[in-house]
Scaffold this motif. Structure first.
Motif, PDB file in Angstrom:
ATOM      1  N   VAL A  21      -9.787   2.660  10.974  1.00  9.97           N
ATOM      2  CA  VAL A  21      -8.452   2.247  10.516  1.00  9.97           C
ATOM      3  C   VAL A  21      -8.547   0.798  10.037  1.00  9.97           C
ATOM      4  O   VAL A  21      -9.410   0.043  10.489  1.00  9.97           O
ATOM      5  CB  VAL A  21      -7.422   2.419  11.671  1.00  9.97           C
ATOM      6  CG1 VAL A  21      -7.603   1.366  12.754  1.00  9.97           C
ATOM      7  CG2 VAL A  21      -5.984   2.410  11.173  1.00  9.97           C
ATOM      8  N   THR A  22      -7.688   0.438   9.102  1.00  7.70           N
ATOM      9  CA  THR A  22      -7.686  -0.952   8.627  1.00  7.70           C
ATOM     10  C   THR A  22      -7.257  -1.858   9.789  1.00  7.70           C
ATOM     11  O   THR A  22      -6.432  -1.468  10.601  1.00  7.70           O
ATOM     12  CB  THR A  22      -6.665  -1.110   7.465  1.00  7.70           C
ATOM     13  OG1 THR A  22      -6.783   0.012   6.616  1.00  7.70           O
ATOM     14  CG2 THR A  22      -6.936  -2.348   6.659  1.00  7.70           C
ATOM     15  N   ASN A  32       0.829  -1.213   0.000  1.00  4.42           N
ATOM     16  CA  ASN A  32       0.000   0.000   0.000  1.00  4.42           C
ATOM     17  C   ASN A  32       0.863   1.262   0.000  1.00  4.42           C
ATOM     18  O   ASN A  32       0.562   2.216  -0.703  1.00  4.42           O
ATOM     19  CB  ASN A  32      -0.947   0.007   1.205  1.00  4.42           C
ATOM     20  CG  ASN A  32      -2.049  -1.013   1.063  1.00  4.42           C
ATOM     21  OD1 ASN A  32      -1.884  -2.158   1.437  1.00  4.42           O
ATOM     22  ND2 ASN A  32      -3.162  -0.612   0.464  1.00  4.42           N
ATOM     23  N   SER A  70      -2.271  -3.047   9.766  1.00  6.21           N
ATOM     24  CA  SER A  70      -1.328  -2.285   8.923  1.00  6.21           C
ATOM     25  C   SER A  70       0.029  -2.908   9.195  1.00  6.21           C
ATOM     26  O   SER A  70       0.657  -2.638  10.224  1.00  6.21           O
ATOM     27  CB  SER A  70      -1.317  -0.802   9.307  1.00  6.21           C
ATOM     28  OG  SER A  70      -2.595  -0.252   9.067  1.00  6.21           O
ATOM     29  N   CYS A  80      -1.832  -3.103   4.029  1.00 11.40           N
ATOM     30  CA  CYS A  80      -3.047  -2.973   4.841  1.00 11.40           C
ATOM     31  C   CYS A  80      -4.031  -4.093   4.486  1.00 11.40           C
ATOM     32  O   CYS A  80      -4.369  -4.260   3.310  1.00 11.40           O
ATOM     33  CB  CYS A  80      -3.721  -1.628   4.581  1.00 11.40           C
ATOM     34  SG  CYS A  80      -2.635  -0.236   4.913  1.00 11.40           S
ATOM     35  N   LEU A 111      -3.142   6.504   6.092  1.00  6.93           N
ATOM     36  CA  LEU A 111      -3.867   5.441   6.801  1.00  6.93           C
ATOM     37  C   LEU A 111      -5.223   5.950   7.275  1.00  6.93           C
ATOM     38  O   LEU A 111      -6.217   5.220   7.258  1.00  6.93           O
ATOM     39  CB  LEU A 111      -3.037   4.910   7.983  1.00  6.93           C
ATOM     40  CG  LEU A 111      -1.782   4.116   7.610  1.00  6.93           C
ATOM     41  CD1 LEU A 111      -1.072   3.638   8.866  1.00  6.93           C
ATOM     42  CD2 LEU A 111      -2.111   2.921   6.715  1.00  6.93           C
ATOM     43  N   LEU A 140       2.661   8.655   6.481  1.00  7.74           N
ATOM     44  CA  LEU A 140       1.844   7.452   6.539  1.00  7.74           C
ATOM     45  C   LEU A 140       0.539   7.679   7.308  1.00  7.74           C
ATOM     46  O   LEU A 140      -0.532   7.203   6.903  1.00  7.74           O
ATOM     47  CB  LEU A 140       2.660   6.334   7.195  1.00  7.74           C
ATOM     48  CG  LEU A 140       2.113   4.934   7.097  1.00  7.74           C
ATOM     49  CD1 LEU A 140       1.971   4.498   5.647  1.00  7.74           C
ATOM     50  CD2 LEU A 140       3.033   3.964   7.835  1.00  7.74           C
TER      51      LEU A 140
END
Ligand code: SF4
Length: 460
Positions: free
Chosen positions: A269-270, A209, A273, A221, A257, A253
């Motif tokens: 948020v994913t 990513n 990460s 991610c 993100l 970053l």
């Protein structure tokens, strides 16, 4: 940018097949709109959301303006951390490099986390043709892989399928009980199978990513943790990335993100990460950096901004044409407004219908977390394709006629008067005979035009 063979990108014909199933069309449209609304809720609680978008766009634009420098810096830092960096001019070279690395290590079983780049390069087919088994570990990717079809969305590859269809597929391929359609049960079945594949893998392939020039690290991610699992067990990790994935500093970053997960699925948020700074102890990390048409886009000023993309899929979720025609109708790996802008760079003739798969409503540009002017670029492409005489004669003639009328007030007013007179007299069946008219009701024709109304009122 797409090596998929045997697919036409005549979007209207492909979309007709999808549209023929009313129930699927409605459900697909609603599912994606649900994700779009989740995105709206997640972004509305961030007061600085628009500032964040502008910052993301600025960082990306700056990076693109010095892309060669940042790629070089990334290569140096990644190499210093013990990674091996390879550059590939196109899909073919990328596939050759990846295969060479696997062959050298005698790998016959590999697991792969979701990567649109490797989809575009047709890596799975290439490796399978060379006797290497590839298992996609992202659940959606695994589903479409088992169905021998491409993903229909870049974030939710199997969004075009109903849970009952996935139940049938898992019954046939993974031994799930017949008639199972509970997503939790199906996920458990897939998890059990994938664990076995992960344990048996001799190498792990991931996408990237973000690649950080300052540190030489890459970030992947995922929501399933499959990139971690796929690279923790086997000793060989191959990370594949496009040249545009590089960002200058570690502190950049945080911006991306925050933008990515909210735009993609409405999550803050994913879930995972994963940071890879050099190979794990005793392992090998290879990073393959691919151009495959990207530097040509970089050289085209008006289209350059598409390289800012962070592949969140928000432009697809909001696009009224994508939602109602399905991802496969685009015939390319990256569908929707983004794909419609990217694909003609590779083959304008083959993909000439894609820039017309848009209402130009601008919703894609409005939601894009890095402020790409997608609808403007679609319009630019239409002009380019028209000038190159790549669009059908009927469409070109209609555009020329419309241009002629719109440039002459008298002609516009005269034709408007005729239309207002004739429309109420036309039989409804005539409207129904037309594809466009079948799903629409014309409003009653006004007695006078806006100009006439305006003149009359001003005269009072
Ligand atoms: S063009 Fe923008 S909205 Fe579409 S996938 Fe890329 S970043 Fe997301």
């Amino acid at each position: 940018m797409d090596t998929r063979e045997g697919m036409t990108t005549e979007h209207p014909e492909n979309a007709a097949a999808f549209v023929a199933n009313d129930a699927r069309l409605k459900w697909h449209d609603e599912s994606l709109w649900f994700v779009r609304q989740k995105r709206d809720r997640a972004t509305s609680v961030i007061p600085e959301w628009e500032t964040l978008r502008a910052l993301g766009a600025d960082i990306k634009a700056h990076t693109l303006s010095r892309l060669a420098d940042y790629l070089e810096e990334f290569e140096q830092k990644a190499t210093a951390l013990g990674a091996h960096v390879h550059f590939a001019r196109d899909a073919e070279e990328h596939n050759r490099i990846v295969h060479g690395l696997l062959a050298r290590a005698n790998v016959t079983r590999v697991v792969k986390s979701k990567s649109m780049l490797t989809e575009q390069c047709g890596l799975n087919h290439y490796l399978e043709a060379h006797g290497i088994e590839v298992i996609d570990t992202d659940l959606g990717e695994r589903i479409v892989q088992l169905r021998h079809e491409p993903p229909s969305h870049i974030v939710m590859p199997a969004i075009h399928l109903k849970k009952e269809e996935i139940g049938d597929l898992f019954h046939d391929t993974m031994g799930a009980a017949s008639g199972t359609s509970d997503p939790k049960v199906l996920t458990e079945v897939a998890r059990g199978r994938l664990r076995g594949n992960l344990l048996a893998a001799q190498a792990g392939i991931t996408g990237v990513n973000f690649a950080i020039a300052e540190t030489g690290g890459v970030v992947v991610c995922t929501n399933e943790g499959n990139a971690d699992l796929g690279t923790s067990i086997p000793p060989l990790h191959i990370a594949c990335m496009g040249i545009e994935k590089v960002i200058p500093r570690a502190k950049d970053l945080g911006v991306f993100l925050r933008l990515l997960a909210r735009s993609a699925t409405g999550q803050p948020v994913t879930a995972y990460s994963s940071h890879f700074h050099g190979p794990r102890p005793g392992g090998e990390l290879h990073i393959v950096i691919v151009d495959h048409g990207r530097s040509a886009i970089l050289g085209r000023e008006h289209y350059r901004r598409t390289l800012q993309c962070i592949r969140c899929g928000a432009c697809m979720n909001t696009c009224p044409v994508y939602r109602r025609s399905g991802g496969h109708s685009y015939g390319v790996t990256v569908p929707g407004p983004l794909g419609a802008v990217l694909a003609p760079h590779i083959d304008p003739k083959k993909h000439r219908s894609l820039p017309f798969a848009s209402t130009l409503c601008g919703s894609c540009s409005d939601v894009c977390p890095v402020q790409i002017d997608l609808h403007q670029q679609l319009l630019l492409w239409r002009g380019e394709l028209g000038h190159a005489e790549l669009i059908p004669l009927r469409k070109r003639a209609a555009s020329q006629l419309a241009g002629w009328v719109l440039a002459r007030t008298w002609a516009y007013e005269f034709l408007g008067r005729i239309a207002r007179w004739i429309l109420p007299k036309l039989p409804k069946a005539l409207l129904r005979a037309n594809d466009w008219g079948r799903q629409r009701e014309l409003p009653p024709a006004p007695k006078e035009s806006f100009r006439e109304l305006y003149r009359r009122r001003r005269g009072q």
